[in-house]
Design an enzyme around this catalytic site. Structure first.
Site, PDB file in Angstrom:
ATOM      1  CE  LYS A  51      -3.919   2.087   2.472  1.00  0.00           C
ATOM      2  NZ  LYS A  51      -4.871   2.002   3.605  1.00  0.00           N
ATOM      3  CB  SER A 108      -8.253   3.996   2.653  1.00  0.00           C
ATOM      4  OG  SER A 108      -7.438   3.366   3.620  1.00  0.00           O
ATOM      5  CB  SER A 139      -8.729   1.087   5.510  1.00  0.00           C
ATOM      6  OG  SER A 139      -9.435   2.270   5.287  1.00  0.00           O
TER       7      SER A 139
HETATM    8  N1  GLN Z   1     -13.532   4.727   6.108  1.00  0.00           N
HETATM    9  C1  GLN Z   1     -12.871   5.161   7.295  1.00  0.00           C
HETATM   10  C2  GLN Z   1     -12.393   6.592   7.121  1.00  0.00           C
HETATM   11  O1  GLN Z   1     -12.626   7.119   6.108  1.00  0.00           O
HETATM   12  C3  GLN Z   1     -11.715   4.260   7.626  1.00  0.00           C
HETATM   13  C4  GLN Z   1     -10.522   4.470   6.787  1.00  0.00           C
HETATM   14  C5  GLN Z   1      -9.351   3.662   7.243  1.00  0.00           C
HETATM   15  O2  GLN Z   1      -9.506   2.654   7.948  1.00  0.00           O
HETATM   16  N2  GLN Z   1      -8.169   4.125   6.883  1.00  0.00           N
HETATM   17  O3  GLN Z   1     -11.799   7.156   7.959  1.00  0.00           O
END
Ligand code: GLN
Length: 480
Positions: free
Chosen positions: A75, A150, A174
């Site tokens: 990532k 994400s 995410s």
């Molecule tokens: N969807 C959540 C956010 O937008 C979690 C994102 C994540 O786990 N990085 O913060």
């Protein structure tokens, strides 16, 4: 085909010289090249070929580790020395990291092969991968739909078999949510299990890295290489790392599974609910006992998380000021203009929204009303779990209220935040959580969430592996 092999099988293939790491690497590089999912920000072809050649020479000498020569995608939130590390943002579009994240170092020390860096929502803020500077990622099951976020680039790449595994990070879901929407297996370990050093920070008290693979067995193999104490991360746990593959075959007879009644209420898609209940029945057939539990504060996870995470992000992202590194605006009039324009031109809308919410909630007049209150709710959420884990060994439920939705179909941020309802509380409580493929709704994959008590990764992986011995969902593929 090599790309249909699991990591466990590729390890054997390399050992038996059925193929070389270079052949395996080249095969995946070709697949990445042909892919239209936009799952990668950078493809590090030359680097990968060099690492594969090195791995082959180590394999030939016989002093390889278990993972030597296995390719993976990283990532783009993990710093990689000499390689662009963008966090999906224009702010870091030209940033070449001068050092490796601890996780990158660990995978390098096994002589694994990095194929490239995966696309992601900007600074890991999002649930759909529609927020990256590098364009939306597509779901391999239906390219008009989102892969989740994400870590959507990582999930799409693993599902489409253009990499055997990918790294992910999970601040509020995410790893689990994109794993669920793409039909793969992902685990977010207990907070502190994997070092955060060199992982670009979003919300430091919630961020945690983890593996995204096709099977639970592969996740166990990779977690062995990722986990461990790191003195460079003061929140990493000084706790020994078990061999996560050791207990995979333990029987589940007598396992107590908790179903939180709050997770099965309105808002949960009927098709998703059906898949989850079928999976629970399968567990019952394997000898588990199903017990209803209550997590009364779980519905407050969204407001609590969407205060705590923006507060921490507003602080973490203050370092991107156009002076030290990252994007700098052209011809600034003075220092103030440099700060203002660099930040307003370098950050995307969702990131700016969160910085503003966080700065507001942390300001002197509002701190008690918002940040402190959210921290108190966080404590209540933790206590709910503590109580539940006195009665059960593992909690199960959905990961996401719906399967993958269409690109562009959720237009406002708050509706997008609601999609995180089942994942956020796990991060607020610092617990490990997992998503495993459990079936399909309208031809789209649905993940089952497993939540464990602190440091119960071994149990979660065992519970997941047993399901995968009894079902075939994890073998379903959107590609040939
Ligand atoms: N969807 C959540 C956010 O937008 C979690 C994102 C994540 O786990 N990085 O913060």
């Amino acid at each position: 085909m090599m790309h249909n092999l699991t990591i466990a099988e590729q390890i054997i293939g390399l050992k038996n010289r059925d193929f070389s790491s270079l052949e395996l690497t080249q095969h995946y590089l070709d697949r990445i090249n042909d892919s239209e999912l936009n799952a990668f920000i950078s493809i590090t072809k030359e680097h990968a070929i060099n690492q594969a050649k090195l791995a082959d020479s180590i394999l030939a000498k016989g002093n390889a580790t278990k993972l030597t020569g296995i390719p993976y995608a990283h990532k783009d939130i993990f710093c990689t020395k000499g390689i662009k590390t963008s966090a999906g943002s224009k702010m870091l579009d030209s940033f070449i990291s001068p050092y490796d994240a601890t996780l990158s170092e660990k995978l390098n020390s096994e002589n694994m092969v990095m194929l490239g860096k995966t696309n992601m929502d900007e600074f890991a803020m999002g649930s759909s991968n529609e927020n990256p500077y590098y364009g939306a990622v597509k779901n391999p099951w239906d390219i008009n739909r989102v892969p989740g976020g994400s870590s959507g680039g990582s999930a799409a790449a693993v599902a489409a078999r253009i990499t055997p595994f990918a790294t992910g990070t999970d601040t509020g879901g995410s790893i689990r949510q994109p794993a669920s929407l793409c039909g793969i297996t992902g685990i977010k370990p207990t907070y502190g299990r994997i070092s955060r050093y060199g992982m670009i920070a979003y919300a430091s008290s919630l961020d945690q890295a983890g593996p995204m693979t096709r099977t639970a067995e592969d996740s166990a193999i990779i977690l062995n290489a990722m986990a461990g104490f790191d003195e460079r991360d003061s929140t990493s746990a000084n706790k020994s790392v078990p061999d996560y593959t050791k207990n995979l075959s333990k029987s589940l007879s007598g396992l107590k599974i908790g179903l939180p009644k709050e997770y099965f209420s309105e808002g949960l898609d009927k098709g998703v609910e059906k898949v989850i209940m079928k999976a629970i029945n399968d567990y019952e057939a394997m000898g588990a006992e199903i017990i209803e539990v209550s997590l009364p504060n779980s519905m407050n996870a969204i407001p609590a998380y969407y205060i705590v995470a923006p507060c921490e992000c507003s602080s973490n992202l203050s370092r991107f000021d156009g002076v030290r590194y990252g994007y700098r605006c052209e011809d600034p009039k003075d220092l103030n203009d440099l700060y203002m324009r660099s930040r307003s031109e370098g950050f995307g809308d969702e990131v700016k929204r969160r910085i503003m919410i966080g700065a507001y909630a942390l300001s002197a007049g509002y701190y008690d009303a918002y940040y402190l209150k959210a921290q108190k709710v966080r404590q209540l959420i933790s206590e709910d779990f503590k109580k539940a884990f006195k009665e059960v060994d593992v909690i199960m439920g959905p990961v996401s209220p719906t399967p993958a939705f269409e690109l562009g179909s959720i237009k406002d941020s708050v509706s997008m935040y609601l999609a995180d309802i089942y994942t956020l509380s796990v991060n607020l409580a610092g617990l490990p959580g997992m998503s495993i493929p459990a079936g399909f709704s309208d031809s789209l994959p649905v993940g089952l969430q497993l939540i464990g008590n602190h440091w119960s990764e071994e149990l979660l992986l065992n519970v997941a592996h047993q399901f995968q011995l009894n079902t075939d969902w994890h073998h379903s593929s959107p590609v040939d």
